[in-house]
Scaffold this motif. Structure first.
Motif, mmCIF file in Angstrom:
data_model
loop_
_atom_site.group_PDB
_atom_site.id
_atom_site.type_symbol
_atom_site.label_atom_id
_atom_site.label_comp_id
_atom_site.label_asym_id
_atom_site.label_seq_id
_atom_site.Cartn_x
_atom_site.Cartn_y
_atom_site.Cartn_z
ATOM 1 N N VAL A 46 4.736 63.196 38.690
ATOM 2 C CA VAL A 46 4.905 61.929 38.160
ATOM 3 C C VAL A 46 6.241 61.642 37.633
ATOM 4 C CG1 VAL A 46 4.209 60.515 36.383
ATOM 5 C CG2 VAL A 46 2.419 62.251 37.354
ATOM 6 N N TYR A 47 6.723 60.332 37.813
ATOM 7 C CA TYR A 47 8.229 59.857 37.626
ATOM 8 C C TYR A 47 7.764 58.693 36.580
ATOM 9 C CZ TYR A 47 9.338 62.802 41.557
ATOM 10 O OH TYR A 47 9.513 63.727 42.472
ATOM 11 N N VAL A 48 9.044 58.524 35.816
ATOM 12 C CA VAL A 48 9.070 57.417 34.898
ATOM 13 C C VAL A 48 10.489 56.773 35.237
ATOM 14 C CG1 VAL A 48 7.387 58.096 33.352
ATOM 15 C CG2 VAL A 48 9.721 58.616 32.801
ATOM 16 N N ALA A 49 10.763 55.566 34.956
ATOM 17 C CA ALA A 49 11.929 54.706 34.956
ATOM 18 C C ALA A 49 12.022 54.257 33.521
ATOM 19 C CB ALA A 49 11.816 53.798 36.095
ATOM 20 N N GLU A 50 13.442 54.318 33.055
ATOM 21 C CA GLU A 50 13.532 54.186 31.832
ATOM 22 C C GLU A 50 14.896 53.102 31.869
ATOM 23 O OE1 GLU A 50 12.716 57.748 28.838
ATOM 24 O OE2 GLU A 50 14.663 57.738 29.627
ATOM 25 N N ASN A 51 14.578 52.070 30.688
ATOM 26 C CA ASN A 51 15.677 51.138 30.846
ATOM 27 C C ASN A 51 16.116 51.162 29.660
ATOM 28 O OD1 ASN A 51 17.746 49.458 31.463
ATOM 29 N ND2 ASN A 51 16.279 47.507 32.000
ATOM 30 N N ASP A 52 17.091 51.512 29.212
ATOM 31 C CA ASP A 52 17.523 51.582 27.738
ATOM 32 C C ASP A 52 16.599 52.378 26.759
ATOM 33 O OD1 ASP A 52 19.946 49.977 27.944
ATOM 34 O OD2 ASP A 52 18.648 48.151 27.795
ATOM 35 N N GLY A 53 15.911 53.423 27.008
ATOM 36 C CA GLY A 53 15.239 54.263 26.350
ATOM 37 C C GLY A 53 13.713 53.847 26.619
ATOM 38 N N PHE A 64 2.531 53.475 42.382
ATOM 39 C CA PHE A 64 3.539 52.876 41.541
ATOM 40 C C PHE A 64 3.112 51.533 40.556
ATOM 41 C CE2 PHE A 64 5.189 54.392 45.612
ATOM 42 C CZ PHE A 64 6.455 54.926 45.308
ATOM 43 N N MET A 65 3.717 51.794 39.275
ATOM 44 C CA MET A 65 3.516 50.765 38.372
ATOM 45 C C MET A 65 4.683 50.492 37.766
ATOM 46 S SD MET A 65 -0.351 51.262 36.917
ATOM 47 C CE MET A 65 -1.793 51.606 37.706
ATOM 48 N N GLY A 119 14.320 44.817 40.374
ATOM 49 C CA GLY A 119 14.596 45.815 41.271
ATOM 50 C C GLY A 119 14.011 47.360 40.784
ATOM 51 N N THR A 120 13.427 47.284 39.773
ATOM 52 C CA THR A 120 12.633 48.591 39.302
ATOM 53 C C THR A 120 11.976 49.423 40.400
ATOM 54 O OG1 THR A 120 13.053 47.851 36.917
ATOM 55 C CG2 THR A 120 11.624 49.676 37.304
ATOM 56 N N GLY A 121 10.919 48.426 40.890
ATOM 57 C CA GLY A 121 10.033 49.209 41.887
ATOM 58 C C GLY A 121 10.811 49.652 42.976
ATOM 59 N N ARG A 122 11.683 48.938 43.523
ATOM 60 C CA ARG A 122 12.771 49.534 44.593
ATOM 61 C C ARG A 122 13.219 50.649 44.284
ATOM 62 N NH1 ARG A 122 14.273 47.864 49.593
ATOM 63 N NH2 ARG A 122 13.290 45.802 49.441
ATOM 64 N N ALA A 123 13.902 50.640 43.009
ATOM 65 C CA ALA A 123 14.754 51.884 42.957
ATOM 66 C C ALA A 123 13.602 53.139 42.735
ATOM 67 C CB ALA A 123 15.403 51.564 41.657
ATOM 68 N N LEU A 124 12.600 52.893 42.030
ATOM 69 C CA LEU A 124 11.313 53.986 42.043
ATOM 70 C C LEU A 124 11.093 54.320 43.073
ATOM 71 C CD1 LEU A 124 9.952 55.817 39.754
ATOM 72 C CD2 LEU A 124 8.435 53.885 39.511
ATOM 73 N N ALA A 180 3.903 43.621 46.623
ATOM 74 C CA ALA A 180 4.307 44.776 46.987
ATOM 75 C C ALA A 180 4.347 45.086 48.332
ATOM 76 C CB ALA A 180 3.700 45.932 46.096
ATOM 77 N N VAL A 181 3.446 44.402 49.288
ATOM 78 C CA VAL A 181 3.405 44.542 50.512
ATOM 79 C C VAL A 181 4.724 44.273 51.225
ATOM 80 C CG1 VAL A 181 2.419 43.846 52.823
ATOM 81 C CG2 VAL A 181 0.875 44.198 50.767
ATOM 82 N N ARG A 182 5.380 43.311 50.632
ATOM 83 C CA ARG A 182 6.884 42.979 51.335
ATOM 84 C C ARG A 182 7.760 44.032 50.831
ATOM 85 N NH1 ARG A 182 5.395 38.195 48.540
ATOM 86 N NH2 ARG A 182 6.797 38.695 47.020
ATOM 87 N N LEU A 183 7.694 44.712 49.600
ATOM 88 C CA LEU A 183 8.520 45.839 49.376
ATOM 89 C C LEU A 183 8.460 46.973 50.029
ATOM 90 C CD1 LEU A 183 10.659 47.444 47.672
ATOM 91 C CD2 LEU A 183 8.557 47.998 46.057
ATOM 92 N N TRP A 184 6.996 47.360 50.491
ATOM 93 C CA TRP A 184 6.781 48.329 51.252
ATOM 94 C C TRP A 184 7.258 48.263 52.876
ATOM 95 C CZ3 TRP A 184 6.754 51.506 47.823
ATOM 96 C CH2 TRP A 184 6.020 51.464 46.608
#
Length: 159
Positions: free
Chosen positions: A50-57, A81-82, A91-96, A123-127
């Motif tokens: 499992v991963y998390v994306a943090e922005n400013d903590g 992904f959530m 851009g968070t979803g793309r980076a993750l 998200a279909v467009r992202l994938w």
């Protein structure tokens, strides 16, 4: 933005957006009333990375990586992904996604499969932009709260 492996203490920061997304009933084929305990078991399962994306903590997104199949097919990955809906479109979803795809490749997975992507999910467009193709669509498989019955895509990308 920092993307890192999740630790058990991250769950209380994942749960608010996890619950909000699943309760909306638009993108995941999970019970909209999933309890926090069941959600934690689903998402933070020890069989998953499992991963998390943090922005400013603040934890603003999370993803998991796991084998989609077992045995001789265990080199095909699955992921979920959530992204906090209040922070979508930044851009968070793309980076993750790029991070998880790289991690899957590094772990020796040969491909990734998504088993049930709601066809109306943005998200279909992202994938597809990340190289996934739609292998097929199960028609009328998902009861969408706004669009009625819609299909579920099965998507794949070689790694």
């Amino acid at each position: 933005m920092l993307i890192r492996e999740a630790v058990p203490g991250d769950w209380p920061r994942i749960w608010p957006f996890w619950q909000r997304i699943v309760a909306a009933g638009e993108t995941y084929a999970w019970d909209r009333d999933t309890s926090e305990e069941d959600a934690r078991s689903l998402w933070m399962n020890p069989a998953k990375r499992v991963y998390v994306a943090e922005n400013d903590g603040a934890v603003v997104a999370s993803a998991y990586l796991t084998p989609n199949y077992g045995g001789p097919a265990a080199r095909v990955a699955n992921a979920g992904f959530m992204v906090d809906p209040d922070l979508a479109g930044r851009g968070t979803g793309r980076a993750l996604a790029e991070h998880v795809l790289a991690a899957a490749r590094a772990e020796g997975y040969r491909g990734m499969v998504f088993n049930a992507v709601v066809e109306t999910n943005p998200a279909v467009r992202l994938w597809t932009s990340l190289g996934f193709t739609i292998l097929g669509t199960v028609p009328d498989a998902f009861d969408h709260p706004r669009h009625g019955r819609v299909g579920l895509h099965i998507m794949h990308r070689a790694l």
